[in-house]
Design a protein around this motif. Structure first.
Motif, PDB file in Angstrom:
ATOM      1  N   SER A 100       4.606  12.842   0.635  1.00  0.00           N
ATOM      2  CA  SER A 100       5.148  11.849  -0.302  1.00  0.00           C
ATOM      3  C   SER A 100       6.664  11.943  -0.406  1.00  0.00           C
ATOM      4  N   ALA A 101       7.274  10.810  -0.734  1.00  0.00           N
ATOM      5  CA  ALA A 101       8.725  10.760  -0.873  1.00  0.00           C
ATOM      6  C   ALA A 101       9.158  11.473  -2.136  1.00  0.00           C
ATOM      7  N   THR A 143     -14.121  -0.633  -5.630  1.00  0.00           N
ATOM      8  CA  THR A 143     -12.942  -0.262  -4.838  1.00  0.00           C
ATOM      9  C   THR A 143     -12.001  -1.463  -4.671  1.00  0.00           C
ATOM     10  N   GLY A 151     -15.946   0.781   1.078  1.00  0.00           N
ATOM     11  CA  GLY A 151     -15.633   2.154   0.689  1.00  0.00           C
ATOM     12  C   GLY A 151     -16.597   3.111   1.359  1.00  0.00           C
ATOM     13  N   ALA A 189      -1.716  11.678   0.574  1.00  0.00           N
ATOM     14  CA  ALA A 189      -0.456  11.916   1.260  1.00  0.00           C
ATOM     15  C   ALA A 189       0.341  12.971   0.500  1.00  0.00           C
ATOM     16  N   ALA A 190       0.331  12.881  -0.845  1.00  0.00           N
ATOM     17  CA  ALA A 190       1.068  13.843  -1.671  1.00  0.00           C
ATOM     18  C   ALA A 190       0.500  15.241  -1.464  1.00  0.00           C
ATOM     19  N   GLU A 212     -10.960  -2.519  -1.877  1.00  0.00           N
ATOM     20  CA  GLU A 212     -11.462  -3.312  -0.750  1.00  0.00           C
ATOM     21  C   GLU A 212     -12.432  -4.387  -1.248  1.00  0.00           C
ATOM     22  N   VAL A 251       0.647   8.752  -5.650  1.00  0.00           N
ATOM     23  CA  VAL A 251      -0.519   8.558  -6.509  1.00  0.00           C
ATOM     24  C   VAL A 251      -1.618   7.826  -5.751  1.00  0.00           C
ATOM     25  N   GLU A 263       0.842  -1.187   0.000  1.00  0.00           N
ATOM     26  CA  GLU A 263       0.000   0.000   0.000  1.00  0.00           C
ATOM     27  C   GLU A 263       0.884   1.246   0.000  1.00  0.00           C
ATOM     28  N   LEU A 310      -3.971   4.711  -5.539  1.00  0.00           N
ATOM     29  CA  LEU A 310      -3.989   3.319  -5.984  1.00  0.00           C
ATOM     30  C   LEU A 310      -5.140   3.083  -6.967  1.00  0.00           C
ATOM     31  N   ALA A 342       1.961   3.136  -3.284  1.00  0.00           N
ATOM     32  CA  ALA A 342       1.116   4.194  -3.827  1.00  0.00           C
ATOM     33  C   ALA A 342       1.520   5.520  -3.192  1.00  0.00           C
ATOM     34  N   GLU A 343       1.807   5.452  -1.898  1.00  0.00           N
ATOM     35  CA  GLU A 343       2.192   6.645  -1.162  1.00  0.00           C
ATOM     36  C   GLU A 343       3.542   7.161  -1.650  1.00  0.00           C
ATOM     37  N   CYS A 387     -19.068   6.263  -4.789  1.00  0.00           N
ATOM     38  CA  CYS A 387     -18.434   5.476  -3.727  1.00  0.00           C
ATOM     39  C   CYS A 387     -16.939   5.421  -4.006  1.00  0.00           C
ATOM     40  N   GLU A 388     -16.106   5.620  -2.971  1.00  0.00           N
ATOM     41  CA  GLU A 388     -14.666   5.570  -3.218  1.00  0.00           C
ATOM     42  C   GLU A 388     -13.922   4.790  -2.133  1.00  0.00           C
ATOM     43  N   SER A 389     -12.741   4.327  -2.546  1.00  0.00           N
ATOM     44  CA  SER A 389     -11.873   3.585  -1.647  1.00  0.00           C
ATOM     45  C   SER A 389     -11.239   4.521  -0.635  1.00  0.00           C
ATOM     46  N   THR A 390     -10.897   3.981   0.508  1.00  0.00           N
ATOM     47  CA  THR A 390     -10.158   4.777   1.483  1.00  0.00           C
ATOM     48  C   THR A 390      -8.721   4.302   1.590  1.00  0.00           C
ATOM     49  N   ARG A 391      -8.365   3.325   0.744  1.00  0.00           N
ATOM     50  CA  ARG A 391      -7.044   2.701   0.877  1.00  0.00           C
ATOM     51  C   ARG A 391      -6.136   3.033  -0.303  1.00  0.00           C
ATOM     52  N   GLY A 392      -4.813   2.979  -0.013  1.00  0.00           N
ATOM     53  CA  GLY A 392      -3.825   3.195  -1.076  1.00  0.00           C
ATOM     54  C   GLY A 392      -3.906   4.597  -1.648  1.00  0.00           C
ATOM     55  N   ARG A 393      -4.239   5.573  -0.784  1.00  0.00           N
ATOM     56  CA  ARG A 393      -4.449   6.921  -1.301  1.00  0.00           C
ATOM     57  C   ARG A 393      -3.190   7.763  -1.184  1.00  0.00           C
ATOM     58  N   GLY A 394      -2.192   7.398  -1.982  1.00  0.00           N
ATOM     59  CA  GLY A 394      -0.952   8.170  -2.020  1.00  0.00           C
ATOM     60  C   GLY A 394      -1.185   9.592  -2.485  1.00  0.00           C
ATOM     61  N   ASP A 395      -2.284   9.794  -3.236  1.00  0.00           N
ATOM     62  CA  ASP A 395      -2.587  11.147  -3.709  1.00  0.00           C
ATOM     63  C   ASP A 395      -2.876  12.082  -2.536  1.00  0.00           C
ATOM     64  N   THR A 436     -18.285   3.829  -8.865  1.00  0.00           N
ATOM     65  CA  THR A 436     -17.197   4.800  -8.682  1.00  0.00           C
ATOM     66  C   THR A 436     -17.695   6.261  -8.686  1.00  0.00           C
TER      67      THR A 436
END
Lengths: 395, 311, 104
Positions: free
Chosen positions: C103-104, A245, C70, C97-98, A247, A227, A219, A229, A222-223, C87-95, C84
């Protein structure tokens, strides 16, 4: 129906369901020659061409090498020819020795030493003939399903995957595990959102922690890339098929492993135990790379569920395609072995699971799958990406 | 011994609508994802002058990776050696075959598209793909044109830094590169490890126009190990000039991301691709507008599947 | 199949789910008897897609398999297609964090 089959027993005790001579290039630079040598020889020779291996950072190279060795050690391989250009970081002799440690015949071919590709092809042909003679000494003999390592995969998923095909394959896994065998599923990105369920099913705290740590790492990619995921998961086809999703996709995906306790999780391409129960492998979500990881881990047969209709196979392990989507079955039955869409007409998951288990035994006995008939033999090794490697200050 | 001069040399090539000239006249069978790789190969095997470019990507890549895959597809199909393209998808992948085909159409590339799921399986997809590729082969323009070196883009990659390569092969290829540029042509060079290992040399080698892009390339690789590990290690211990001899003596007037097409009208461009042969030649075929030449260690040159379109 | 098919049209995988999965292509206006409560489809919903069995507030949890899959990005009425667009996911949301500069 019996719980036994006839397979090729190797010196290390593992049992193959096929008796291929593998032609394994150590790098992309030897891949074309490996494919040409195998094609020329006939269907008994199977090449595993890939894009890696010329020059890779150490952790990535070690992973490539582990997969190449595991591929040759797979019990479906009766003998192996390891091909190199001669300039690679990965040494063909070392790979061949690690494969030979299982007791099977191996040879190497170095294109530079042969004096170019034309000579390499003719020398390769001679070596393959010798290896075939060695492999041909193996005969099918009685084996028990408990000696099977069954890899399960899903790809081109849609909403039917989590409702029909995956639980049905899971039911087949439960039968195999009950009979004493090993089942393995992977694709760690598709644990995201379902990891708490997997964690609850682990037999040990160590396995539990390891799974959670691997999910977090995937996970985190993505961070790391800044971006969402969702840009990749679920894919456009997944979404068109009703998956909204990651999930939701994951909750459906994990059912393909069945309901038994999770006994461990191994690294990509690492050896899976026999008589091991349900064991996970930490792999990327790319189907082909994930299947290759489990075959390198020793899986003799793979079940691959698909909603939209994925058609990929593997050069060394038969891949049983299962769809839970009745429309996909109607449209693409040439590429699919088992119709699990019947659950929408009232067939129970358990009954479909029983059919898949029987198919597994038949395929182990030699029945060819649709992907084998068509020689669909996608092969790719996952490469650890620069972002995943720690900074090398001066190494 | 007199040295033949490159100026005034001509060759016969295939003219393209955009004014470029191909040195091959192939139809490209392009899988948009690894899952359609065998189908693409089977199609190409059955049609003369069709070539497939199988690869490992396109499924569910994230962000920049996904963009790079897509960009490379589009550029490969626009290489002047390509007379037309059949895009073959599975159907559920991230890089959708229909989307790639639409993008190519808008760039005036002759294109056909089909997906395994769309036509109902691999058997049907191969049959229809053979028809589509045959159509594209038959609709090729038959005329040839006389072109000169200003119509050429030469791709250069040196896949190692062994002594004989640095001493002999690289300077020879570099000489050819200089001749092409002198004659008004373009050279595109792969081997980002060489730049990253010698950042000061790389900055000095870039023209003012290319300096920002060069800086961005150096930033991008900061802290990451080199893909071609040994090249990266050797390059650190040697002067920039010595590790880029195969590129010729010109300054770098364009720096291209992997998979991007070159825009310079003449001169030398550096491509952000590793020295690993397969990946390098794919990027060069994408960047370049005609032929690809390679400089390699000693005697043998591995042909890779992903670079077929550039041969 | 796990769960229960409601009125031959919608599969509810767990009693705590607030969405059901269509077992066929269903047209707008289709009335489904969901355990005594009538769900009327607000739009065409293709096979395998989800329909709200209960109203969901914006930001509320969407549940399938008895688990959260979601969150709703807008209020969802009973009978609406859930996908979509809402309804949206709450996981893997690097966007995210950016956007926060992590973000790195």
């Amino acid at each position: 129906m019996g719980h036994s089959f006839e397979g090729y027993r190797r010196s290390n005790g593992r049992v193959g369901v096929r008796n291929h001579v593998a032609v394994i290039p150590t790098s992309v630079a030897a891949s074309s020659v490996a494919s040409a040598v195998a094609d020329e020889a006939g269907a008994w020779a199977r090449a595993t061409p890939h894009q890696l291996g010329t020059s890779q950072p150490d952790p990535a190279r070690r992973q490539t090498e582990r997969v190449l060795v595991g591929t040759g050690r797979n019990p479906n391989v009766g003998a192996a020819l390891v091909v190199e250009l001669g300039t690679e970081d990965i040494d063909a002799e070392t790979v061949a020795d690690d494969i030979a440690a299982t007791g099977k015949a191996t040879e190497t071919l170095t294109i530079r030493e042969s004096g170019g590709t034309a000579n390499a092809l003719s020398e390769g042909a001679d070596r393959l003939d010798r290896l075939k003679a060695e492999a041909d000494r193996a005969r099918r003999e009685d084996a028990d399903v408990s000696e099977l390592v069954f890899g399960v995969e899903c790809g081109g998923s849609d909403a039917t995957s989590g409702i029909a095909a995956n639980p049905a394959v899971g039911a087949a896994c439960d039968r195999l595990v009950e009979a004493g065998g090993t089942a393995s599923f992977s694709e760690t990105p598709e644990f995201i959102g379902a990891e708490h369920i997997l964690a609850d099913r682990c037999v040990s705290e160590e396995t539990r922690e390891r799974i959670l740590e691997r999910v977090e790492a995937r996970e985190g990619m993505a961070e790391l890339m800044g971006v969402d995921l969702r840009g990749a998961q679920p894919t456009p086809g997944n979404q068109e098929g009703g998956l909204t999703t990651i999930e939701e996709k994951s909750l459906g995906a994990i059912s393909k492993g069945g309901t038994t306790p999770i006994r461990g999780i191994v690294d990509y391409g690492d050896e899976l135990p026999t008589n091991g129960g349900l064991v996970l492998m930490d792999t990327p979500g790319y189907d082909v790379e994930s299947v290759v990881g489990k075959v390198a881990g020793g899986a003799q047969v793979v079940a691959f569920t698909t909603g939209r209709g994925s058609t990929t196979g593997n050069p060394l392990a038969p891949v049983i395609k299962v769809t839970g989507n009745p429309k996909t079955w109607d449209r693409m039955s040439n590429n699919i072995d088992v119709n699990a869409g019947t659950v929408f007409d009232g067939e129970s998951i358990d009954s479909v699971g029983a059919r898949i288990f029987e198919t597994l035994v038949e395929v182990a006995n030699g029945r060819r799958t649709e992907a084998e008939h068509r020689r669909l033999e996608e092969f790719a090794i996952n490469e650890i990406q620069p972002e995943e490697l720690t900074v090398e200050v001066d190494g | 011994m007199s040295t033949p001069s490159a100026s005034g040399r001509t060759f016969e090539g295939t003219p393209r609508a955009d004014g470029t000239v191909g040195v091959r006249d192939n139809v490209l069978v392009l899988p948009s994802v690894i899952c359609s790789h065998f189908v693409a190969e089977r199609i190409a095997e059955r049609v003369d002058d069709a070539v497939a470019t199988p690869h490992d990507h396109g499924c569910a890549q994230l962000g920049a990776d996904n963009e790079q895959t897509r960009r490379t597809f589009l550029s490969m199909a626009q290489n002047p050696n390509v007379a037309g393209t059949v895009v073959v998808g599975l159907g559920c992948e991230e890089v959708q075959s229909a989307e790639v085909a639409t993008a190519l159409e808008s760039r005036d590339v002759a294109v056909r598209e089909l997906s395994i799921q769309g036509v109902g399986g691999t058997d049907e997809c191969i049959e229809r793909g053979v028809e589509a590729a045959t159509e594209l082969v038959q609709s090729r323009r038959t005329s040839q044109t006389v072109a000169d070196l200003s119509d050429l883009t030469l791709g250069v990659v040196s896949s190692d830094l062994d002594a004989s390569t640095v001493a002999s092969a690289d300077p020879l290829v570099g000489r050819v590169a200089d001749e092409i540029v002198d004659a008004g042509g373009r050279v595109v060079a792969a081997g980002n490890e060489r730049l990253v290992a010698n950042p000061d040399g790389a900055r000095d080698a870039a023209t003012d126009e290319a300096r920002d892009a060069m800086e961005a390339l150096l930033d991008r690789h900061e802290g990451h190990p080199a893909r071609a590990t040994r090249v990266g290690q050797f390059a650190r211990d040697r002067p920039f000039e010595e590790v880029t001899r195969a590129w010729g003596r010109n300054t770098v007037s364009e720096v291209l991301p992997y998979g991007e097409r070159a825009t310079l009208s003449s001169g030398l461009a550096a491509v952000d691709a590793p020295s690993r042969f397969g990946e390098a030649t794919t990027a060069l075929a994408a960047a370049g507008r005609t032929s690809s030449c390679t400089s390699l260690a000693t005697e043998s040159s591995p042909g890779t599947r992903s670079s077929r379109s550039s041969k | 199949m796990k769960g229960r098919v409601l009125d031959d049209a919608l599969l509810r995988l767990s009693t705590s789910d607030n969405v059901g999965t269509t077992v066929d292509d269903l047209e707008s206006g289709t009335e489904i008897d969901a355990d005594g409560r009538t769900v009327v489809l607000a739009e065409d919903v293709p096979f395998g897609h989800k329909v709200a069995l209960e109203p969901v507030d914006s930001g509320g949890e969407v549940r399938k398999y008895g688990e959260v899959i979601g969150t709703a990005t807008q209020a969802i009425e009973v009978g609406e297609w859930v996908h979509t667009h809402n309804c949206e996911s709450t996981r893997g949301r690097g966007d995210r964090a950016a956007a926060r500069g992590e973000s790195a």
